[in-house]
Design an enzyme around this catalytic site. Structure first.
Site, PDB file in Angstrom:
ATOM      1  N   ASP A   1       0.856  -1.186   0.000  1.00  0.00           N
ATOM      2  CA  ASP A   1       0.000   0.000   0.000  1.00  0.00           C
ATOM      3  C   ASP A   1       0.893   1.236   0.000  1.00  0.00           C
ATOM      4  OD1 ASP A   1      -2.474  -1.371   0.140  1.00  0.00           O
ATOM      5  OD2 ASP A   1      -2.280  -1.574   2.310  1.00  0.00           O
TER       6      ASP A   1
ATOM      7  N   ASP B   1      -6.999  -1.713  -4.625  1.00  0.00           N
ATOM      8  CA  ASP B   1      -8.083  -1.378  -3.695  1.00  0.00           C
ATOM      9  C   ASP B   1      -9.035  -0.363  -4.318  1.00  0.00           C
ATOM     10  OD1 ASP B   1      -6.815  -2.992  -1.781  1.00  0.00           O
ATOM     11  OD2 ASP B   1      -5.728  -1.294  -0.925  1.00  0.00           O
TER      12      ASP B   1
END
Length: 167
Positions: free
Chosen positions: A124, A142
């Site tokens: 991330d 995501d």
């Protein structure tokens, strides 16, 4: 009116899944090479790029476990991906909105699945915040999942309105 047999298969939208995977993996490779772990790089007053690793699921769910979650989420991602492809194949020819939603979710799921298999965690790097309140870091995969899920919700709302109009 066009003949349904000449309409395109919903599988034609699989290129969106491939695009989501390529963009996701390319941006994660860039983040890994350009960012130092957990060191924010200021972009905007509400946005930083911060390299983080998530061994859990959304919002770091089960991230504090001892490693079994890697294989659990790998199996869940693989199963969901297969289910999405089967669902996509069963949609009527000429469908557009729902196939796009499903392929975005598929691309995101596969992007994060690649991370789990290769690294044991999801990479991330996008970090939104307001003052000292931080939204959990996320990535392009995501974002694709979120966009696809939002499109599915809007599709359900549209179908409900259509049903009410027919009644």
């Amino acid at each position: 009116m066009s003949d349904v047999s000449n309409a395109r298969s919903p599988l034609v939208w699989l290129w969106l899944a491939l695009l989501a995977i390529v963009l996701d993996q390319a941006t994660k490779i860039a983040a890994e090479s350009l960012l130092n772990y957990a060191q924010p790089v200021y972009i905007l007053p509400v946005l930083d790029f911060t390299l983080l690793y998530n061994p859990g699921a959304a919002f770091s769910f089960l991230a504090d476990q001892e490693g079994w979650q890697r294989w659990f989420f790998t199996l869940v991602s693989a199963a969901v991906s297969i289910m999405l492809i089967v669902w996509l194949r069963k949609l009527p020819r000429g469908s557009v909105w729902l196939p796009i939603a499903l392929t975005l979710i598929l691309g995101g799921a596969l992007g994060n699945l690649i991370d789990r298999i290769l690294y044991g965690h999801v990479v991330d790097f996008i970090s939104f915040h307001w003052n000292n309140s931080y939204f959990p870091a996320f990535n392009i995969a995501d974002s694709a999942i979120t966009l696809g899920a939002t499109m599915m919700v809007l599709d359900v709302i549209r179908e409900m309105k259509d049903e009410r109009a027919k009644a």
